[in-house]
Design an enzyme around this catalytic site. Structure first.
Site, PDB file in Angstrom:
ATOM      1  N   TRP A 150      -8.560  -3.272   8.407  1.00  0.00           N
ATOM      2  CA  TRP A 150      -7.564  -2.265   8.023  1.00  0.00           C
ATOM      3  C   TRP A 150      -6.938  -1.713   9.285  1.00  0.00           C
ATOM      4  O   TRP A 150      -7.625  -1.536  10.293  1.00  0.00           O
ATOM      5  CB  TRP A 150      -8.244  -1.136   7.235  1.00  0.00           C
ATOM      6  CG  TRP A 150      -8.913  -1.621   5.996  1.00  0.00           C
ATOM      7  CD1 TRP A 150     -10.236  -1.873   5.827  1.00  0.00           C
ATOM      8  CD2 TRP A 150      -8.287  -1.945   4.746  1.00  0.00           C
ATOM      9  NE1 TRP A 150     -10.473  -2.324   4.556  1.00  0.00           N
ATOM     10  CE2 TRP A 150      -9.309  -2.372   3.866  1.00  0.00           C
ATOM     11  CE3 TRP A 150      -6.969  -1.899   4.284  1.00  0.00           C
ATOM     12  CZ2 TRP A 150      -9.031  -2.762   2.554  1.00  0.00           C
ATOM     13  CZ3 TRP A 150      -6.702  -2.281   2.975  1.00  0.00           C
ATOM     14  CH2 TRP A 150      -7.737  -2.708   2.127  1.00  0.00           C
TER      15      TRP A 150
ATOM     16  N   HIS B  58      -2.761   3.169  -4.433  1.00  0.00           N
ATOM     17  CA  HIS B  58      -2.181   2.648  -3.174  1.00  0.00           C
ATOM     18  C   HIS B  58      -0.782   2.063  -3.424  1.00  0.00           C
ATOM     19  O   HIS B  58      -0.449   0.987  -2.940  1.00  0.00           O
ATOM     20  CB  HIS B  58      -3.106   1.593  -2.552  1.00  0.00           C
ATOM     21  CG  HIS B  58      -4.358   2.169  -1.962  1.00  0.00           C
ATOM     22  ND1 HIS B  58      -4.366   2.852  -0.776  1.00  0.00           N
ATOM     23  CD2 HIS B  58      -5.641   2.175  -2.402  1.00  0.00           C
ATOM     24  CE1 HIS B  58      -5.615   3.244  -0.498  1.00  0.00           C
ATOM     25  NE2 HIS B  58      -6.396   2.850  -1.470  1.00  0.00           N
TER      26      HIS B  58
ATOM     27  N   ASP C 216       0.863  -1.187   0.000  1.00  0.00           N
ATOM     28  CA  ASP C 216       0.000   0.000   0.000  1.00  0.00           C
ATOM     29  C   ASP C 216       0.894   1.230   0.000  1.00  0.00           C
ATOM     30  O   ASP C 216       2.115   1.105  -0.132  1.00  0.00           O
ATOM     31  CB  ASP C 216      -0.947  -0.033   1.220  1.00  0.00           C
ATOM     32  CG  ASP C 216      -2.288   0.646   0.917  1.00  0.00           C
ATOM     33  OD1 ASP C 216      -2.264   1.822   0.511  1.00  0.00           O
ATOM     34  OD2 ASP C 216      -3.332  -0.007   1.073  1.00  0.00           O
TER      35      ASP C 216
ATOM     36  N   ASP D 110      -8.585  -0.325  -6.053  1.00  0.00           N
ATOM     37  CA  ASP D 110      -9.486   0.627  -5.401  1.00  0.00           C
ATOM     38  C   ASP D 110      -8.918   2.028  -5.341  1.00  0.00           C
ATOM     39  O   ASP D 110      -7.703   2.233  -5.425  1.00  0.00           O
ATOM     40  CB  ASP D 110      -9.789   0.163  -3.960  1.00  0.00           C
ATOM     41  CG  ASP D 110      -8.509   0.041  -3.122  1.00  0.00           C
ATOM     42  OD1 ASP D 110      -7.549  -0.555  -3.621  1.00  0.00           O
ATOM     43  OD2 ASP D 110      -8.481   0.563  -1.996  1.00  0.00           O
ATOM     44  N   GLU D 111      -9.817   2.971  -5.193  1.00  0.00           N
ATOM     45  CA  GLU D 111      -9.521   4.361  -4.847  1.00  0.00           C
ATOM     46  C   GLU D 111      -8.418   4.991  -5.702  1.00  0.00           C
ATOM     47  O   GLU D 111      -7.544   5.674  -5.190  1.00  0.00           O
ATOM     48  CB  GLU D 111      -9.135   4.454  -3.352  1.00  0.00           C
ATOM     49  CG  GLU D 111     -10.254   4.009  -2.435  1.00  0.00           C
ATOM     50  CD  GLU D 111      -9.932   4.153  -0.949  1.00  0.00           C
ATOM     51  OE1 GLU D 111     -10.788   4.669  -0.239  1.00  0.00           O
ATOM     52  OE2 GLU D 111      -8.838   3.732  -0.519  1.00  0.00           O
TER      53      GLU D 111
ATOM     54  N   ASP E 240     -12.473  -2.494  11.209  1.00  0.00           N
ATOM     55  CA  ASP E 240     -11.778  -1.329  11.767  1.00  0.00           C
ATOM     56  C   ASP E 240     -12.792  -0.325  12.319  1.00  0.00           C
ATOM     57  O   ASP E 240     -12.410   0.639  12.982  1.00  0.00           O
ATOM     58  CB  ASP E 240     -10.841  -0.665  10.734  1.00  0.00           C
ATOM     59  CG  ASP E 240     -11.512  -0.309   9.418  1.00  0.00           C
ATOM     60  OD1 ASP E 240     -12.619  -0.827   9.124  1.00  0.00           O
ATOM     61  OD2 ASP E 240     -10.926   0.496   8.654  1.00  0.00           O
TER      62      ASP E 240
ATOM     63  N   GLU F 154      -4.941   1.195  10.028  1.00  0.00           N
ATOM     64  CA  GLU F 154      -4.437   2.565  10.236  1.00  0.00           C
ATOM     65  C   GLU F 154      -4.342   2.890  11.728  1.00  0.00           C
ATOM     66  O   GLU F 154      -3.377   3.488  12.192  1.00  0.00           O
ATOM     67  CB  GLU F 154      -5.378   3.584   9.587  1.00  0.00           C
ATOM     68  CG  GLU F 154      -5.290   3.657   8.069  1.00  0.00           C
ATOM     69  CD  GLU F 154      -6.334   2.785   7.378  1.00  0.00           C
ATOM     70  OE1 GLU F 154      -6.755   1.759   7.970  1.00  0.00           O
ATOM     71  OE2 GLU F 154      -6.737   3.125   6.247  1.00  0.00           O
TER      72      GLU F 154
HETATM   73  C1  TNX Z   1     -10.838   1.982   2.252  1.00  0.00           C
HETATM   74  S1  TNX Z   1     -11.588  -0.856   1.422  1.00  0.00           S
HETATM   75  C2  TNX Z   1      -9.750   1.321   1.728  1.00  0.00           C
HETATM   76  C3  TNX Z   1      -8.553   1.110   2.561  1.00  0.00           C
HETATM   77  C4  TNX Z   1      -8.686   1.784   3.900  1.00  0.00           C
HETATM   78  C5  TNX Z   1     -10.074   1.553   4.423  1.00  0.00           C
HETATM   79  C6  TNX Z   1     -10.305   2.077   5.810  1.00  0.00           C
HETATM   80  C7  TNX Z   1     -10.597  -0.395   0.336  1.00  0.00           C
HETATM   81  C8  TNX Z   1     -10.612  -1.164  -0.855  1.00  0.00           C
HETATM   82  N1  TNX Z   1      -9.801   0.690   0.521  1.00  0.00           N
HETATM   83  O1  TNX Z   1      -7.414   1.549   1.873  1.00  0.00           O
HETATM   84  O2  TNX Z   1      -7.717   1.260   4.742  1.00  0.00           O
HETATM   85  O3  TNX Z   1     -11.007   2.157   3.572  1.00  0.00           O
HETATM   86  O4  TNX Z   1     -11.542   1.654   6.314  1.00  0.00           O
END
Ligand code: TNX
Length: 622
Positions: free
Chosen positions: A480, A274, A198, A337-338, A432, A482
């Protein structure tokens, strides 16, 4: 006389009415497909003989090892060896892998009688039967255990029953990963989703790209306090370098350990987003190679991501090749993701690529990226899983989708004929998130996932047709890290919610019942976990919840949430400790007119773990 609903409900419980009306499944979690409890008990003694037809089978080896560690019997005996010999032993346990007749996939049958136990199962089924048997053993003293009689026929509802762990935001060593796998196996989970890379670190050794760990596994410092939201403390760091990674040798060791427990590891290598830790090591795989990148020190998204150049793909293929050499499972998770695509929007190279490949926009580019990776992974005989963002711009032809932003992604995938794994935050699958609204809970990322919410989740959305529903291959919860820096806190967030999720993955929906689970079975399981040294979250006393009740007379009827635990209480609003009153029987209280009391209670387990306290406020005012 005024009584709360909880109070009167618990009165019934204490007379055993529920215990008789609802089959308590012999205390087993996850609830088996069918259970018929008997009356007697089987006694495991030092003379008890364990007969097997396949002494070298891995499930049998696991059991032999378990018996040894539990001081129960030193060995298992090959049935072929005793054939024709006269056995004088009274109590025998027979485990059969080779038998006539059909069992459902991964199913088992367990028959416990006063002088004999017979377990039948093939492969994983045998292993799951063994887990059930172990759950039923009450160890009495060295060499002795008692097991209640009964007949159990059992098999899982879903083939994919997963638990995830993020080892990037915080790192957890080999021994802890084994402990994590142990508890997964106890509850018949069979997929460990290992989030290995990540922004904040790269945690898997890759021989061809050594800087991934030399540089990418270390960050200079870590954000402390909340990173976002109203309680955020901006700019606060711990000023302490942090790092860690697994060598390939360690990974092999863990893969073997998981395999011995019928757990397949799904490794996750995040791309295109990530990926900041990888870019800190190899800036040439970013869209702006002249920039200096540093491994992430805070949480949330970052704009810098892998650039879809031929050089990046060549590197990613080589990385994935090494990953596939380490992990023999069918699936490789490629993240997806993201990806906010900011860097792609700024890049001339990406603009040109979008035009050349007729990709319309950056979403098309994400899809192009994932398709290329999928093509490579498929060419190596494996398949990809991605987070639900891989649907954006078009899904790769063979991809399995992990639905995390609610169920939409999973539904869309199933409707397109793709497999999906349900892991929605909205369904209590984000471990989390906090387990209660109490300010006694440890710092967490936010979100609200009490165990009843996790338990209630149904993975097959009603909108799917029967054929589409077959594509929901299972369920998973994500952890997760963090805000989870220690193994103890991982366990606190994991347990007992993982048991609720495991029941959803294993048990038919019709066999699920929250009261039965939380009041009749969980207390026993938590006592097992207490002995095994897991730092689970101790639930508040059964029958106590933060409530305000009005009236003059009250009866308080509580039960410990963990077998063998004690309840302590105060009536003056102080936080209860072991020095306060010990609850031993229902309490009748009459509140003087105009008065009010705060009845606070906690559970303290045999090992000394405590629950948070809850308050029942009783007011006698007009
Ligand atoms: C979203 S779930 C993320 C993670 C974070 C998490 C915290 C996902 C695919 N991506 O990178 O750690 O939320 O809840």
């Amino acid at each position: 006389m005024m009584k709360s609903r909880i109070v009167s409900m618990l009165l019934l419980l204490s007379f055993g009415v529920f215990a008789q009306e609802k089959a308590p499944n012999m205390g087993i979690v996850p609830a088996p497909a069918s259970v018929k409890a008997g009356r007697d008990t089987f006694r495991f003694e030092p003379e008890t003989i364990v007969l097997v037809d396949s002494p070298n089978h891995k499930a049998i080896k696991f059991f032999a090892d378990y018996l040894k560690k539990a001081n129960l019997a030193t060995s298992v005996t090959d049935r072929a060896w005793v054939k024709g010999k006269k056995i004088t032993v009274k109590n025998t346990v027979t485990l059969l892998l080779d038998f006539k007749g059909k069992l459902p996939e991964d199913g088992y049958e367990l028959k416990i009688e006063e002088h004999s136990i017979e377990l039948k199962g093939r492969g994983a089924g045998m292993f799951y039967g063994i887990q059930t048997l172990i759950q039923l053993m009450n160890k009495t003293s060295v060499g002795y255990a008692s097991i209640p009689c009964g007949t159990i026929k059992d098999s899982p509802r879903f083939p994919y029953r997963g638990m995830h762990l993020d080892v990037v935001r915080h790192f957890f060593d080999v021994d802890f990963i084994k402990k994590y796998l142990d508890v997964m196996a106890m509850y018949k989970l069979n997929r460990f989703h290992w989030h290995l890379t990540d922004d904040q670190g790269w945690r898997i050794e890759i021989k061809k790209y050594p800087k991934l760990t030399e540089v990418g596994s270390k960050r200079a410092q870590t954000k402390i306090g909340r990173a976002a939201g109203p309680k955020a403390i901006k700019g606060l760091y711990d000023n302490t370098p942090y790092g860690g990674f697994y060598t390939q040798e360690q990974i092999r060791e863990i893969v073997d350990y998981a395999n011995a427990r019928y757990i397949t590891i799904v490794p996750e290598i995040e791309m295109p987003s990530h990926s900041l830790a990888a870019l800190a090591a190899y800036p040439e795989f970013s869209c702006d190679p002249n920039k200096t990148y540093k491994v992430g020190e805070t949480w949330g998204g970052f704009d810098d991501v892998f650039c879809p150049t031929p050089e990046t793909f060549t590197a990613l293929y080589a990385i994935l090749r090494e990953v596939m050499d380490l992990f023999p499972g069918e699936y490789i998770h490629i993240g997806g993701d993201e990806c906010n695509k900011v860097a792609w929007k700024k890049s001339d190279y990406c603009r040109q690529l979008i035009a050349d490949e007729k990709l319309n926009n950056v979403d098309g580019l994400q899809s192009y990226f994932v398709r290329k990776i999928e093509k490579y992974v498929n060419s190596q005989g494996r398949r990809i899983i991605g987070w639900d963002e891989i649907l954006e711009g078009g899904l790769a032809p063979d991809a399995t989708v992990m639905s995390w932003r609610g169920e939409r992604g999973g539904i869309a995938a199933a409707q397109l004929g793709h497999d999906a794994i349900m892991t929605p935050g909205s369904g209590g699958m984000y471990f989390d998130h906090v387990q209660s609204h109490s300010d006694q809970e440890p710092l967490s990322i936010g979100g609200f996932a009490p165990i009843e919410k996790t338990y209630a989740y149904e993975p097959v959305p009603a909108v799917l047709t029967k054929d589409q529903a077959k594509h929901i291959i299972g369920v998973q919860a994500n952890l997760w890290t963090e805000y989870i820096a220690t193994p103890g806190k991982v366990e606190y967030m994991l347990l007992p919610r993982m048991l609720a999720m495991a029941e959803t993955g294993w048990s038919e929906a019709k066999n699920k019942d929250y009261e039965n689970f939380s009041e009749l079975r969980l207390p026993r399981q938590l006592a097992i976990l207490d002995k095994a040294g897991y730092n689970y979250r101790v639930p508040v006393p059964i029958g106590a919840a933060d409530t305000v009740l009005k009236g003059d007379k009250f009866s308080i009827d509580l039960k410990p949430s963990v077998e063998g635990a004690k309840i302590y209480y105060t009536i003056d609003g102080a936080a209860p400790t072991e020095n306060d009153l010990e609850y031993s029987a229902p309490i009748e209280l009459t509140i003087p007119e105009g008065g009010a009391i705060n009845f606070k209670s906690i559970v303290v387990t045999a090992s000394g773990k405590r629950s948070i306290s809850t308050t029942i406020k009783m007011i006698n005012k007009k």
